[in-house]
Design a protein around this motif. Sequence first.
Motif, PDB file in Angstrom:
ATOM      1  N   ALA A   1       1.586   2.513   3.500  1.00 22.07           N
ATOM      2  CA  ALA A   1       0.384   3.294   3.187  1.00 22.07           C
ATOM      3  C   ALA A   1      -0.447   2.499   2.194  1.00 22.07           C
ATOM      4  N   ILE A   2      -1.718   2.282   2.528  1.00 20.68           N
ATOM      5  CA  ILE A   2      -2.591   1.435   1.711  1.00 20.68           C
ATOM      6  C   ILE A   2      -3.859   2.194   1.341  1.00 20.68           C
ATOM      7  N   GLY A   3      -4.265   2.039   0.077  1.00 21.32           N
ATOM      8  CA  GLY A   3      -5.579   2.481  -0.371  1.00 21.32           C
ATOM      9  C   GLY A   3      -5.780   3.977  -0.374  1.00 21.32           C
ATOM     10  N   GLY A   4      -7.047   4.380  -0.171  1.00 23.68           N
ATOM     11  CA  GLY A   4      -7.428   5.784  -0.217  1.00 23.68           C
ATOM     12  C   GLY A   4      -8.264   6.082  -1.448  1.00 23.68           C
ATOM     13  N   ARG A   5      -8.770   7.293  -1.498  1.00 26.54           N
ATOM     14  CA  ARG A   5      -9.571   7.750  -2.640  1.00 26.54           C
ATOM     15  C   ARG A   5      -8.775   8.784  -3.416  1.00 26.54           C
ATOM     16  N   ASP A   6      -8.496   8.474  -4.688  1.00 28.60           N
ATOM     17  CA  ASP A   6      -7.783   9.424  -5.526  1.00 28.60           C
ATOM     18  C   ASP A   6      -8.735  10.010  -6.556  1.00 28.60           C
ATOM     19  N   ALA A   7      -8.197  10.670  -7.582  1.00 25.83           N
ATOM     20  CA  ALA A   7      -9.041  11.338  -8.569  1.00 25.83           C
ATOM     21  C   ALA A   7      -9.862  10.356  -9.384  1.00 25.83           C
ATOM     22  N   ASN A   8      -9.441   9.092  -9.415  1.00 23.02           N
ATOM     23  CA  ASN A   8     -10.150   8.084 -10.209  1.00 23.02           C
ATOM     24  C   ASN A   8     -11.049   7.179  -9.377  1.00 23.02           C
ATOM     25  N   GLY A   9     -11.122   7.420  -8.082  1.00 27.02           N
ATOM     26  CA  GLY A   9     -11.939   6.590  -7.211  1.00 27.02           C
ATOM     27  C   GLY A   9     -11.101   5.926  -6.130  1.00 27.02           C
ATOM     28  N   VAL A  10     -11.702   4.943  -5.459  1.00 24.74           N
ATOM     29  CA  VAL A  10     -11.001   4.248  -4.376  1.00 24.74           C
ATOM     30  C   VAL A  10      -9.987   3.279  -4.975  1.00 24.74           C
ATOM     31  N   ASN A  11      -8.790   3.240  -4.395  1.00 20.35           N
ATOM     32  CA  ASN A  11      -7.728   2.404  -4.965  1.00 20.35           C
ATOM     33  C   ASN A  11      -7.173   1.437  -3.919  1.00 20.35           C
ATOM     34  N   ASN A  12      -6.365   0.505  -4.390  1.00 13.94           N
ATOM     35  CA  ASN A  12      -5.686  -0.456  -3.524  1.00 13.94           C
ATOM     36  C   ASN A  12      -4.172  -0.277  -3.606  1.00 13.94           C
ATOM     37  N   ASN A  13      -3.716   0.948  -3.823  1.00 16.66           N
ATOM     38  CA  ASN A  13      -2.286   1.212  -3.901  1.00 16.66           C
ATOM     39  C   ASN A  13      -1.605   0.875  -2.578  1.00 16.66           C
ATOM     40  N   VAL A  14      -0.360   0.429  -2.666  1.00 17.42           N
ATOM     41  CA  VAL A  14       0.445   0.191  -1.471  1.00 17.42           C
ATOM     42  C   VAL A  14       1.797   0.874  -1.669  1.00 17.42           C
ATOM     43  N   TYR A  15       2.165   1.707  -0.713  1.00 17.44           N
ATOM     44  CA  TYR A  15       3.453   2.393  -0.724  1.00 17.44           C
ATOM     45  C   TYR A  15       4.219   2.023   0.540  1.00 17.44           C
ATOM     46  N   VAL A  16       5.551   2.051   0.432  1.00 15.07           N
ATOM     47  CA  VAL A  16       6.409   1.717   1.564  1.00 15.07           C
ATOM     48  C   VAL A  16       7.477   2.793   1.716  1.00 15.07           C
ATOM     49  N   SER A  17       7.729   3.182   2.956  1.00 15.71           N
ATOM     50  CA  SER A  17       8.832   4.097   3.270  1.00 15.71           C
ATOM     51  C   SER A  17       9.672   3.484   4.378  1.00 15.71           C
ATOM     52  N   ILE A  18      10.998   3.490   4.200  1.00 13.88           N
ATOM     53  CA  ILE A  18      11.891   2.993   5.246  1.00 13.88           C
ATOM     54  C   ILE A  18      12.688   4.135   5.869  1.00 13.88           C
ATOM     55  N   ASN A  19      12.302   5.370   5.552  1.00 12.67           N
ATOM     56  CA  ASN A  19      13.020   6.522   6.116  1.00 12.67           C
ATOM     57  C   ASN A  19      12.059   7.581   6.641  1.00 12.67           C
ATOM     58  N   ASN A  20      11.044   7.115   7.351  1.00  9.40           N
ATOM     59  CA  ASN A  20      10.107   7.998   8.058  1.00  9.40           C
ATOM     60  C   ASN A  20       9.350   8.940   7.133  1.00  9.40           C
ATOM     61  N   GLY A  21       9.028   8.466   5.929  1.00  7.24           N
ATOM     62  CA  GLY A  21       8.214   9.262   5.019  1.00  7.24           C
ATOM     63  C   GLY A  21       8.973  10.258   4.183  1.00  7.24           C
ATOM     64  N   ASN A  22      10.289  10.246   4.245  1.00  6.47           N
ATOM     65  CA  ASN A  22      11.059  11.169   3.411  1.00  6.47           C
ATOM     66  C   ASN A  22      11.051  10.742   1.952  1.00  6.47           C
ATOM     67  N   THR A  23      10.907   9.471   1.708  1.00  6.25           N
ATOM     68  CA  THR A  23      10.677   8.958   0.357  1.00  6.25           C
ATOM     69  C   THR A  23       9.697   7.801   0.444  1.00  6.25           C
ATOM     70  N   TRP A  24       8.916   7.628  -0.617  1.00  6.27           N
ATOM     71  CA  TRP A  24       7.980   6.518  -0.716  1.00  6.27           C
ATOM     72  C   TRP A  24       8.234   5.776  -2.012  1.00  6.27           C
ATOM     73  N   SER A  25       8.049   4.478  -1.985  1.00  7.17           N
ATOM     74  CA  SER A  25       8.170   3.688  -3.210  1.00  7.17           C
ATOM     75  C   SER A  25       6.961   2.776  -3.324  1.00  7.17           C
ATOM     76  N   LYS A  26       6.551   2.518  -4.578  1.00  4.41           N
ATOM     77  CA  LYS A  26       5.458   1.570  -4.800  1.00  4.41           C
ATOM     78  C   LYS A  26       5.890   0.207  -4.274  1.00  4.41           C
ATOM     79  N   ALA A  27       5.041  -0.435  -3.512  1.00  9.42           N
ATOM     80  CA  ALA A  27       5.388  -1.719  -2.900  1.00  9.42           C
ATOM     81  C   ALA A  27       5.546  -2.786  -3.964  1.00  9.42           C
ATOM     82  N   PRO A  28       6.414  -3.775  -3.717  1.00 11.21           N
ATOM     83  CA  PRO A  28       6.531  -4.899  -4.649  1.00 11.21           C
ATOM     84  C   PRO A  28       5.265  -5.743  -4.635  1.00 11.21           C
ATOM     85  N   GLU A  29       5.169  -6.649  -5.588  1.00 13.45           N
ATOM     86  CA  GLU A  29       3.987  -7.493  -5.703  1.00 13.45           C
ATOM     87  C   GLU A  29       3.703  -8.267  -4.424  1.00 13.45           C
TER      88      GLU A  29
END
Length: 497
Positions: free
Chosen positions: A382-410
């Motif tokens: 999951a990449i980016g999106g608009r949050d409460a502070n504006g548009v971001n470049n966040n990257v999240y990764v899930s290896i279990n079909n979205g049951n948990t998400w973790s901030k992606a490594p560098e």
Amino acid sequence: MKTQKIYFFLCVAALILSGVSCNSSDDEQITYTLSESVRVSAFSLAANDSVLANLDTIFFTIDLNGGQIYNADSLPKGTDVSALIANISFDNVGRARILMDRGDPAKNDTIEYLASPTDSIDFTSKVSLIVTAQNGVTEKWYSVKVNVHQIDPDSLYWNTAFGVKPLPCGSGAAVAAQKTVRLNDLVYTFVESNSTYTVYTTTNPYGDEWTARELALPFTPNVESVQVTNDALYMLSQTGELYRSDDGVNWTATGQTFYSLVGTWQSRVLGIVDDNGVYKHDCYPRPDGFTPYPAPAGFPITGSSQMVTFVSNYDLNTPQSIMVGGRLADNSLTGATWGYDGEAWAQLDGSITPSEGVVLFPYFTFTTNAYWVTTQYTSWIAIGGRDANGVNNNVYVSINNGNTWSKAPESLAMPAYIEPRAFASVLVIERAAEAAQRASGLWKWLPVRTVPKAVTRANEEYKVPYIYLFGGENATGAVYNQIWRGAIGRLSYPPIP
């Protein structure tokens, strides 16, 4: 009787003498055959923790027919291989030499391996192992390579070998809205520019072979609402009427209206309807007996990511779909993950930063343990999106079909040269070696975080899963006239050797 005994003993004596005579006249001939073997039976590197932990556990392939010895899993970037000791086993060979070719005869070096097996080898040079059989005639050359990653193999790269180019409407177009989807291997990019609506199609977004067709529609389309099922395209008008198309040009009214479209599941479009202020789940076409039903308070009525459909390991017969983020009926943002199994919605445990317009796609990630064994995971990114502070470049990764998400490594982080964005379209398309394709001359290669040219595979039978990121909005809602293309480095390495 006495004569018979004398005759018997004479016969025995004759037989004994005969045997002695044979042994003394015909000496036994013993022949020793010198081995013709030039076989390398084992190869490994000696332990050296100052270079790399568990160096002696690295597995090496020995290709006897091709005369090549190499490690298919490359060592980490930056590993010093200029002075390593090799443990090599042979099958009764007569001689083994290590030749280090540094490109300058004055700097080349040779090691008599059988006499000096602990001499260090410079694997930054071209290394050959020359094996001579015991017969002194048979000889075989082996190429010996200790492969080291030139880039971080698990990094997500968007430039150099991948790059950026304009949307198919051209670099000078002011894009008000865009949406890109794929149906039956055909990519459809819908663009609103200067109050004109155009659909561009291609089978290869890497090239320039786009077909443009201006849309003459009896309704004003909501371009960003476009969805694709397994057999058709769907789009809302600006007033919520749902239209269906087989080719992206000719559209037919379905007779249903929606407040928003959430996604698709097989041949079904999923959406939200506003029933006198009550937001309800609805779909098209409706299964027999289906009645729209209220959406939970935590369900996003707009702004969720695209839905990703997969087959669960626990239920191979029923596809599952997930989406993440969006905006709730009370206008607040959510980072929740929702799943759909064809009958009902369920909120999963996984959550990201509350955002709308997140880009979600299936891909692969990797982990490597202390013994350099690499494991591949089917992952959701999951990449980016608009949050409460504006548009971001966040990257999240899930290896279990979205049951948990973790901030992606560098290594998977979005680079600074790609502006943060929301509501971009994303496609993952497998392509063979670039040499077999016609590349667009519009691609711009950026000299940042360089990927070597060799990163593109020469083997056309192996397909690289490239990520194509179309458009997206900045903090003010302006649409980027861009297509970015990326891939995780490991997935695009040339075959070894």
